[in-house]
Design an enzyme around this catalytic site. Structure first.
Site, PDB file in Angstrom:
ATOM      1  N   ASP A   1       1.256  -9.870  26.551  1.00  0.00           N
ATOM      2  CA  ASP A   1       0.112  -9.510  27.401  1.00  0.00           C
ATOM      3  C   ASP A   1      -1.194  -9.572  26.620  1.00  0.00           C
ATOM      4  O   ASP A   1      -1.201  -9.809  25.407  1.00  0.00           O
ATOM      5  CB  ASP A   1       0.321  -8.117  28.032  1.00  0.00           C
TER       6      ASP A   1
ATOM      7  N   ASN B   1       2.486   5.568  31.167  1.00  0.00           N
ATOM      8  CA  ASN B   1       2.698   5.587  32.619  1.00  0.00           C
ATOM      9  C   ASN B   1       3.905   4.731  33.025  1.00  0.00           C
ATOM     10  O   ASN B   1       4.099   4.441  34.190  1.00  0.00           O
ATOM     11  CB  ASN B   1       1.441   5.070  33.339  1.00  0.00           C
TER      12      ASN B   1
ATOM     13  N   HIS C   1       4.389   1.587  32.055  1.00  0.00           N
ATOM     14  CA  HIS C   1       4.152   0.144  32.175  1.00  0.00           C
ATOM     15  C   HIS C   1       4.950  -0.631  31.132  1.00  0.00           C
ATOM     16  O   HIS C   1       5.268  -0.143  30.060  1.00  0.00           O
ATOM     17  CB  HIS C   1       2.660  -0.219  32.149  1.00  0.00           C
TER      18      HIS C   1
ATOM     19  N   GLU D   1       1.667  -2.496  35.730  1.00  0.00           N
ATOM     20  CA  GLU D   1       1.278  -1.114  35.962  1.00  0.00           C
ATOM     21  C   GLU D   1       2.026  -0.524  37.168  1.00  0.00           C
ATOM     22  O   GLU D   1       2.609  -1.262  37.970  1.00  0.00           O
ATOM     23  CB  GLU D   1      -0.238  -1.068  36.230  1.00  0.00           C
TER      24      GLU D   1
END
Ligand code: GLP
Length: 242
Positions: free
Chosen positions: A67, A136, A138, A143
């Site tokens: 990413d 979170n 991810h 996401e």
């Protein structure tokens, strides 16, 4: 999905690095997709050492970055580009034609997604994907609420990611969008490793392994992978039932 636990960060990192080397032994032209971030930092050091010490021939391997932050220069020390270049590609002198990293400054993010997707397809898919986990849940920049069927896509970063992501940068940095390998490539990778260390990750790891499978916590999708292993420092596994 297997869960493996290690006493400390060093043992975890060594174990993941050994799996990378085994992957090359079993398939010399393996396609790796690699996360950046603090979790795999030591793994890549161990991997470089192992490869050099044992003269492992990685010349046919292909390395793809997982990413990138959109809008961040490749030479910015907080970029994923910089991280993988400094920690893997430079020490191993990886041939440019065997490495694929997102250009965070691309003027055409859709074309950039297509370039990386095409590269993976032309190399017959990902053999081993190594991912960390966001606070979170991810994976890469997939996401909460992400659609599973994306191969490579541009995302609006979650507020948690925008805040936690500051740790990679020397100065406060606007982090609004990312570009990432999607969950579809993750699920289609022949094998997957999710690694986590430190007590801060214990809650999200517990949700990943014991919670409901949902894209609201993207890491739970790993339980639908055919050949995945979650490799944890004990501190990150502290909340698990077993
Ligand atoms: C970051 C990266 C991911 C990484 C994850 C965990 O935002 N984009 O690729 O795996 O979040 O990062 P860390 O290992 O630093 O905790």
């Amino acid at each position: 999905m297997k869960v493996l636990k290690y006493k400390n960060y060093e043992a975890l990192s060594q174990a993941v690095a050994e799996k990378m080397v085994l992957q090359i032994h079993s398939k010399p032209n393996s396609v790796f997709c690699l996360a950046s971030g603090s979790s795999p930092l030591e793994t890549y050091k161990c991997f470089v050492e192992l490869v050099q010490k044992n003269n492992v021939d990685y010349s046919q391997c292909v390395f793809v970055g997982l990413d990138e932050w959109l809008g961040i220069k490749p030479e910015d020390a907080g970029s994923c580009h910089y991280f993988l270049t400094k920690n893997v590609f430079e020490p191993l002198n990886v041939a440019p034609e065997n490495s694929y990293l997102f250009d965070g400054l691309t003027k055409n993010p859709a074309a950039e997604c297509q370039r990386i997707k095409q590269a993976i397809i032309e190399n017959n898919g990902i053999d081993l994907i190594i991912v960390g986990i966001g606070m979170n849940g991810h994976i890469g920049f997939n996401e909460p609420g992400v659609a599973i069927e994306n191969y490579v896509h541009v995302v609006d970063l979650d507020s948690v990611t925008q805040t936690v992501g500051q740790k990679y940068f020397e100065e406060p940095t606007l982090l609004k969008k990312g570009i990432t390998i999607g969950l579809q490539f993750f699920l289609e990778a022949k094998s997957a490793i999710l690694m986590a260390n430190g007590p801060k990750k214990a809650d999200i790891i517990q949700q990943t392994i014991e919670g409901k499978i949902t894209t609201a916590v993207p890491s739970t999708i790993i339980r639908q992978h055919q050949n995945a292993v979650v490799m944890l420092e004990e501190a990150a596994a502290g909340n698990l039932v077993e």
